[in-house]
Design a protein around this motif. Structure first.
Motif, short mmCIF file in Angstrom:
data_model
loop_
_atom_site.label_atom_id
_atom_site.label_comp_id
_atom_site.label_asym_id
_atom_site.label_seq_id
_atom_site.Cartn_x
_atom_site.Cartn_y
_atom_site.Cartn_z
N LYS A 32 0.84 -1.21 0.00
CA LYS A 32 0.00 0.00 0.00
C LYS A 32 0.87 1.26 0.00
CE LYS A 32 -3.62 -2.16 2.86
NZ LYS A 32 -4.45 -1.98 4.06
N ARG A 86 -7.71 -6.90 -4.23
CA ARG A 86 -6.39 -7.05 -3.62
C ARG A 86 -5.80 -8.41 -3.96
NH1 ARG A 86 -7.24 -4.05 2.30
NH2 ARG A 86 -7.11 -1.92 1.45
N ASN A 120 1.34 -3.12 6.44
CA ASN A 120 0.22 -3.23 5.51
C ASN A 120 0.10 -4.64 4.93
OD1 ASN A 120 -0.59 -0.54 5.79
ND2 ASN A 120 0.86 0.16 4.24
#
Length: 279
Positions: free
Chosen positions: A2, A65, A45
């Motif tokens: 991220k 994702r 993350n």
């Protein structure tokens, strides 16, 4: 990792280092701190995506994702997260200070365990207390330069601490249905608009107060204090437009989210310029 989120953490690390040095730190120290910080935040993350891979399937915003789509397995992601965690801590230990290294380890632990596992699924105040992890780069940057902490980085920490809830809730307003679908009690998905707005006001005012305290503790010129108050005034002006049950409620919230990023960026630039001019 991220990395777009990590950018916001880097934005606050550099001004903290400049304030600590009362000028520009060495290029090698800045490079090591920013590299180590990027890896640490990226590791946090990555662990977050492993832990939330199932709930991410339930949210449109996170359904693409890599762990959700199967591009990367949980095992691969976990190994990757551990590797860059270790690399981050090694960089901090070799090129900065022991305190900066310990604070980095604490930040990773806090984000992964305290926020992601404990707070996020269990309380609507998750981002308030969990957001402390995102404030750690300020302390880490200062400690990387001095090996210690003073009230200046603590005040800077509080600025980011109070900035985080209105910043994140403004985004969560848009995705509140996603959070409801995933069973995550983010404030906009479980509370009325009036409560959300009042909470955003409280944290924004506290942010402005903390900002002025930081400027005074850092002994920066009066013009910096005036500029900081002006930035805070613009932030609060955005909140005046956020009204219950208005047709443009979501649109105004989106504007607040984008302005909050601009606010933190401008404040960081202001601190760097002011300190360099005062050196």
């Amino acid at each position: 990792m991220k990395l777009r989120v990590v950018e916001l953490l880097i934005i606050t690390t550099l001004p903290a280092m400049v304030l600590a040095e009362k000028g520009l730190p060495s290029f090698s120290l800045v490079a090591a701190t920013l590299m180590g910080g990027t890896l640490a935040a990226g590791a946090s993350n990555a662990f977050n995506m492993v832990i939330e891979s199932e709930s991410d399937k339930l949210m449109a915003r996170t359904s693409k994702r890599p762990l959700v789509t199967g591009v990367i397995s949980k095992t691969q992601a976990t190994v990757f997260a551990w590797l860059i965690t270790i690399l981050s801590l090694v960089i901090f230990l070799l090129f900065t200070t022991v305190l900066a290294t310990l604070l980095t380890a604490l930040a990773i632990f806090y984000y992964v365990v305290i926020y992601t596992i404990i707070l996020k699924p269990n309380t609507a105040q998750n981002i308030v207390w969990g957001g402390a992890a995102g404030c750690m780069p300020v302390l880490i940057g200062w400690a990387a330069v001095t090996g210690s902490l003073t009230w200046v980085p603590v005040a800077f920490f509080m600025v980011v601490f109070f900035w985080t809830p209105p910043h994140f809730w403004a985004l969560a307003i848009k995705y509140k249905d996603d959070y409801s679908a995933a069973g995550i009690p983010m404030l906009p998905s479980v509370a009325s608009q009036s409560i959300v707005i009042s909470q955003m006001w409280f944290h924004t005012i506290a942010m402005v107060v903390s900002s002025t305290a930081m400027i005074q503790l850092a002994k920066l010129p009066v013009w910096v204090l005036c500029a900081t108050v002006l930035l805070g005034a613009v932030f609060t002006f955005q909140l005046f437009k956020l009204k219950e049950n208005s047709d443009n409620y979501n649109k105004v919230a989106a504007g607040i989210f984008h302005w909050s990023i601009t606010y933190l960026s401008l404040l960081s630039v202001l601190l760097v310029v002011a300190q360099l001019l005062s050196a």
